[in-house]
Design an enzyme around this catalytic site. Sequence first.
Site, mmCIF file in Angstrom:
data_model
loop_
_atom_site.group_PDB
_atom_site.id
_atom_site.type_symbol
_atom_site.label_atom_id
_atom_site.label_comp_id
_atom_site.label_asym_id
_atom_site.label_seq_id
_atom_site.Cartn_x
_atom_site.Cartn_y
_atom_site.Cartn_z
ATOM 1 N N ASP A 1 4.551 4.788 2.308
ATOM 2 C CA ASP A 1 5.668 3.984 2.571
ATOM 3 C C ASP A 1 5.405 3.306 4.046
ATOM 4 O O ASP A 1 4.567 3.898 5.015
ATOM 5 C CB ASP A 1 6.891 4.580 2.864
ATOM 6 C CG ASP A 1 7.686 4.873 1.508
ATOM 7 O OD1 ASP A 1 6.803 4.796 0.258
ATOM 8 O OD2 ASP A 1 8.710 5.272 1.512
ATOM 9 N N HIS B 1 3.509 8.615 4.906
ATOM 10 C CA HIS B 1 3.546 7.238 5.293
ATOM 11 C C HIS B 1 2.253 6.951 6.041
ATOM 12 O O HIS B 1 1.701 7.659 6.529
ATOM 13 C CB HIS B 1 4.531 7.220 6.530
ATOM 14 C CG HIS B 1 5.939 7.558 5.951
ATOM 15 N ND1 HIS B 1 6.421 8.652 5.752
ATOM 16 C CD2 HIS B 1 7.026 6.480 5.864
ATOM 17 C CE1 HIS B 1 7.712 8.858 5.224
ATOM 18 N NE2 HIS B 1 8.121 7.516 5.469
#
Length: 243
Positions: free
Chosen positions: A55, A201
């Site tokens: 993400d 991430h």
Amino acid sequence: MLGVARICLEATAVSATAVAAHAGPALTSVAPLRRLLLPRLSGVGDRGHVALSFDDGPDPHSTPAFVEALAEYGVKATFFLLGRMLEAAPELGRELLQAGHEVAVHGWEHRPMPLRGPRATFADLARATDLIASVTGEAPRWYRPPYGVLTAPAMRAARRLGLTPVLWTNWGRDWAGGSTPESVLATVTRDLSGGATVLLHDSDCTSAPGSWRNTLGALPALLEEIDRRGLTVGPLRDHGLDR
């Protein structure tokens, strides 16, 4: 006075119902409950496969390092992109596709969905979706809301845009201050099993500064552990969610 009290109570009940209708799906952010009741939304897929997702990118300071590390292992992943990040680095979005990765929608701004009304919600998702399609030449399939918190307007907007919401079963808490490669690996593999969707991430734009380095440090050991367990790893498109 009793009539006034009744009106006040009815107004309160209506307000509470409206809030529940707007933010009720946010209960899906409770991972154990979500995994039990809504396995597909959690990303539970083929039992012999682990979906790897990232993400908050694309980030010129960090995303290329992840692309390089994944290339060393011959692994593809799904990258949930923020519109504002892609707008600043469109070439990275194209490079992700060229490297064989999948791109998906994380919204335009990384703001909690319950703070937005229906119009603002649709505008955020539509703007990000249109930019991803325009930059990469490929219409995205998946949507993951910031913080994993869905709302009724977000679900309706995703449906209108042809997006399928997917959250996760496992994460590494790699966004937190004080995380290390060892803590990320231990957290993400604690109850990792076939069919899992892993959230990590590739950017620290909404995380502790430099936290992406811990994620990158944990990545080789994570991929080796998945292989050791006899599982394959790849993007959501190969995870069997359509079935």
